[in-house]
Design an enzyme around this catalytic site. Structure first.
Site, PDB file in Angstrom:
ATOM      1  N   TYR A  40       3.797  -7.510   8.601  1.00 53.14           N
ATOM      2  CA  TYR A  40       2.477  -7.827   8.052  1.00 53.14           C
ATOM      3  C   TYR A  40       2.125  -9.307   8.252  1.00 53.14           C
ATOM      4  O   TYR A  40       0.957  -9.680   8.161  1.00 53.14           O
ATOM      5  CB  TYR A  40       2.384  -7.516   6.556  1.00 53.14           C
ATOM      6  CG  TYR A  40       2.561  -6.067   6.168  1.00 53.14           C
ATOM      7  CD1 TYR A  40       2.632  -5.053   7.126  1.00 53.14           C
ATOM      8  CD2 TYR A  40       2.666  -5.707   4.826  1.00 53.14           C
ATOM      9  CE1 TYR A  40       2.805  -3.727   6.753  1.00 53.14           C
ATOM     10  CE2 TYR A  40       2.831  -4.384   4.451  1.00 53.14           C
ATOM     11  CZ  TYR A  40       2.910  -3.397   5.411  1.00 53.14           C
ATOM     12  OH  TYR A  40       3.086  -2.090   5.027  1.00 53.14           O
ATOM     13  N   HIS A  98      11.377  -0.052   8.085  1.00 47.21           N
ATOM     14  CA  HIS A  98       9.941   0.205   8.157  1.00 47.21           C
ATOM     15  C   HIS A  98       9.608   1.421   9.025  1.00 47.21           C
ATOM     16  O   HIS A  98       8.819   2.287   8.636  1.00 47.21           O
ATOM     17  CB  HIS A  98       9.229  -1.038   8.705  1.00 47.21           C
ATOM     18  CG  HIS A  98       7.779  -1.093   8.375  1.00 47.21           C
ATOM     19  ND1 HIS A  98       7.074  -2.269   8.367  1.00 47.21           N
ATOM     20  CD2 HIS A  98       6.883  -0.129   8.043  1.00 47.21           C
ATOM     21  CE1 HIS A  98       5.801  -2.023   8.027  1.00 47.21           C
ATOM     22  NE2 HIS A  98       5.672  -0.731   7.843  1.00 47.21           N
TER      23      HIS A  98
END
Length: 267
Positions: A40, A98
């Site tokens: 991110y 992730h």
């Protein structure tokens, strides 16, 4: 914090002052579960917002996620230490893989073993996985044991209910976290959800969140607006009827929003 709060604050796609303000406002409103990730690019901003708040570290539940480039044995733990430096913390509460290694180039057992080492070193209190298929979840269970997998974080919303994977996780006692629980706002324009919202005198977003919460999922919606952040938090007080739940169950159309080219072959 040892227990994951059912509603967390998602931070995907938000950076700089935007995410600092979102986290700051969220913490003021009562959010204590913050979800970020290496990819991110906002761990430092998220960390700053938490560091500058007056909330004690042990009152927070912080999640980050290891990116695919750092799944190798020599890369995973250094990458997590880098995340901790950005977050200004000596540990996170939960670290997730992730995405599984693209094309399973790195075996699940390898990086789950390394993630377990990170936990044993005290870098993370809990470990888990995200975007895994049933086959990959089976491999993760074989590697570290189902009891060590704190959550499976996957895309779940009324239009993608992922029942096969949900049922497998539940059968193995693995908790679920629903990301994109509002389907990027698409729930707001659905007539069935709007009708339920109207009957309860709440928003469509609150209905969608309550639908996930009532199934036992954690949810991590994101917002930059104070009113929406506050409203999302109130979804815990909404109880949907069996008829409401059934009406939303009927909306499943397999509409997957997170499907990058390196995604696994979904169940």
């Amino acid at each position: 914090m040892s227990t994951m709060p059912a509603i967390g604050l998602g931070t995907f796609r938000l950076q700089g002052q935007t995410i600092i303000d979102s986290v700051r406002t969220g913490l003021e409103l009562g959010y204590r579960h913050i979800d970020t990730a290496q990819i991110y690019g906002n761990e430092a901003d998220v960390g700053q917002a938490m560091f500058e708040s007056d909330i004690a570290r042990d009152q927070l539940f912080v999640t980050t996620k290891i990116w695919t480039e750092s799944l190798g044995r020599d890369a995973l733990i250094p990458s997590l230490k880098d995340s901790l430096a950005k977050l200004r913390m000596d540990h996170v509460d939960l670290t997730l893989i992730h995405w599984p290694s693209p094309a399973d180039a790195t075996p699940v057992a390898d990086y789950m073993g390394t993630l377990l080492e990170a936990q044993q070193q005290g870098l993370t209190r809990k470990i888990g996985v995200s975007n895994f298929t049933i086959a990959q979840l089976q491999q993760a269970i074989a590697a570290v044991g189902a009891e060590r997998i704190a959550t499976l974080q996957i895309e779940i919303h009324p239009f993608l209910q992922n029942r096969k994977l949900v049922n497998f996780a539940r059968a193995n006692g693995i908790h679920l976290t629903a990301y994109m629980p509002l389907a990027y706002g698409k729930v707001m324009s659905d007539p069935a959800i709007a009708g339920i919202a109207e009957r309860h005198g709440v928003s469509a977003a609150q209905v969608a969140l309550a639908w996930s919460l009532q199934q036992g999922f954690a949810v991590i919606p994101s917002s930059t607006r104070r009113a929406n952040l506050a409203a999302n938090l109130q979804a815990t007080t909404l109880t949907l009827s069996d008829a409401d739940m059934a009406a939303i169950a009927a909306l499943d159309r397999g509409e997957r929003l997170a499907n990058p080219d390196f995604a696994p072959h979904w169940d």
